[in-house]
Enzyme design. Structure first.
Site, PDB file in Angstrom:
ATOM      1  N   SER A  85      89.333   6.956  74.967  1.00 16.29           N
ATOM      2  CA  SER A  85      90.483   7.629  74.367  1.00 16.29           C
ATOM      3  C   SER A  85      90.106   8.966  73.740  1.00 16.29           C
ATOM      4  O   SER A  85      90.924   9.890  73.705  1.00 16.29           O
ATOM      5  CB  SER A  85      91.127   6.723  73.317  1.00 16.29           C
ATOM      6  OG  SER A  85      90.177   6.321  72.344  1.00 16.29           O
ATOM      7  N   ASP A 250      97.469   7.897  63.830  1.00 16.60           N
ATOM      8  CA  ASP A 250      97.083   6.486  63.729  1.00 16.60           C
ATOM      9  C   ASP A 250      95.917   6.260  62.764  1.00 16.60           C
ATOM     10  O   ASP A 250      95.455   5.142  62.598  1.00 16.60           O
ATOM     11  CB  ASP A 250      96.741   5.917  65.109  1.00 16.60           C
ATOM     12  CG  ASP A 250      95.558   6.617  65.776  1.00 16.60           C
ATOM     13  OD1 ASP A 250      94.977   7.537  65.156  1.00 16.60           O
ATOM     14  OD2 ASP A 250      95.223   6.240  66.912  1.00 16.60           O
ATOM     15  N   HIS A 253      92.082   7.883  65.593  1.00 14.46           N
ATOM     16  CA  HIS A 253      91.649   8.940  66.503  1.00 14.46           C
ATOM     17  C   HIS A 253      91.708  10.288  65.787  1.00 14.46           C
ATOM     18  O   HIS A 253      92.475  10.463  64.834  1.00 14.46           O
ATOM     19  CB  HIS A 253      92.544   8.963  67.751  1.00 14.46           C
ATOM     20  CG  HIS A 253      92.382   7.754  68.609  1.00 14.46           C
ATOM     21  ND1 HIS A 253      93.224   6.666  68.524  1.00 14.46           N
ATOM     22  CD2 HIS A 253      91.455   7.435  69.538  1.00 14.46           C
ATOM     23  CE1 HIS A 253      92.827   5.734  69.381  1.00 14.46           C
ATOM     24  NE2 HIS A 253      91.758   6.179  70.004  1.00 14.46           N
TER      25      HIS A 253
END
Length: 343
Positions: A85, A250, A253
């Site tokens: 990610s 979030d 990240h």
């Protein structure tokens, strides 16, 4: 046991089979990583797909055939991004804020040539997904990358993948890409101890496991002819001082500023891999650079974010040697969204 010896043992286990988990016992690691997973679930809820960053960057360079000192400016640099990610850019909303886009734009500016980016990174990916990603990157014989960046490792830690297996998959991916003719730069496992909602003693243990894997990754990558940049706790001071700015929605990240900080660390090595960075390749003693056995270089890099390790002498009494570099960074600015690649 020193971090260098542990990293060497993991790398040897990856190459030849076997090998233990390292400094921390398996039972303890199981408890620690279960708590990391819990922390990951509680730090936020932003799981939107990352924006697509594939496209051509620095298009203007290809539109100036009379550009001095560049007879092949119209020929783009082929750049591929692989990993998890972080490589995909999860947590931001615009393609130009992703690390792939930032690196492609920076590379285009340094090379003064357009850059075609293909990003096959997958949120949630572990190192065992790299075989699939490399196959995608190499699937078109007419588009073999000149250079690749891989960012991987955090999910290996949180999902308790044995480090020998993790390094084995990463080494195989680097070997395939190098065999195809691509330069490879790997951003090693980040420091999970910098995640805001990870507390002591979990923070200390998560940092120890992360750095152990990062050092072993470095050995595996350098032995296959790739270069590494330690992401480590690169963002740690920034996260601690201003977590609302450098973490994404979030709280796990990176934000756009966080990705830009990481990209600034990787860009010099990315450009140097193509012979484009305006610095001497010889070590600068004033910046504590030098030639070291690869295991020692890996251990030092894991402890200091932004440090590059690149292959040097093939072998010595203590195995292969590497060059430890601390390259000067340049600011990377956000870029407009790219034009899509032709399909």
């Amino acid at each position: 046991m020193s971090r260098a010896r542990v990293a060497r043992r993991i790398a040897a286990g990856a190459a030849y089979g076997g090998g233990g988990i390292g400094l921390i016992g398996a039972a303890t690691v199981g408890v620690v990583l279960a708590e990391v997973q819990l922390a990951k679930r509680t730090v936020g809820g932003g799981h939107a797909d990352p924006p697509r960053s594939d496209g051509r960057y620095g298009r203007a360079y290809g539109e100036d055939p009379g550009h001095p000192d560049c007879s092949d400016c119209s020929e783009p640099v082929r750049f591929a991004m692989l990993g998890d990610s972080t490589a995909a850019g999860q947590g931001v909303h615009r393609a130009g804020q992703t690390p792939g886009a930032l690196l492609a734009a920076g590379l285009a500016a340094v090379a003064e040539r357009p850059v075609d980016l293909r990003n096959v990174a997958l949120p949630g990916a572990q190192s065992d997904d790299l075989d699939r990603q490399v196959t995608l990157v190499l699937s078109d014989p007419a588009w073999v990358p000149d250079v690749c960046v891989i960012m991987i490792g955090a999910n290996d830690v949180t999902h308790r993948m044995p480090p020998t297996r993790s390094v084995r998959h990463l080494s195989a991916a680097v070997r395939r890409l190098r065999t195809a003719g691509a330069e490879v730069v790997v951003g090693t496992c980040p420091d999970l101890g910098t995640v805001e909602n990870v507390y002591q003693p979990l923070r200390w243990l998560a940092r120890r496991v992360s750095r152990q894997l990062a050092a072993a990754q470095t050995i595996g990558v350098v032995e296959q002819g790739g270069r590494t940049v330690s992401l480590g706790d690169l963002l740690g001071p920034e996260f601690a001082a201003n977590p609302r700015e450098l973490f994404g929605p979030d709280n796990y990240h990176p934000s756009a500023e966080g990705y830009a900080t990481a990209a600034m660390a990787v860009l010099p090595t990315l450009c140097a891999a193509l012979g484009l960075w305006p610095e001497e390749e010889r070590p600068d003693i004033s910046r504590r650079e030098g030639f070291l056995p690869v295991a020692r270089a890996a251990a030092q890099a894991a402890a200091e974010g932004g440090t590059e390790v690149t292959p040097a002498m093939p072998a010595g009494p203590r195995g292969p040697w590497a060059l430890l570099k601390r390259r000067r960074r340049r600011r990377i600015h956000h870029t407009p969204d790219p034009s899509p690649l032709p399909r």
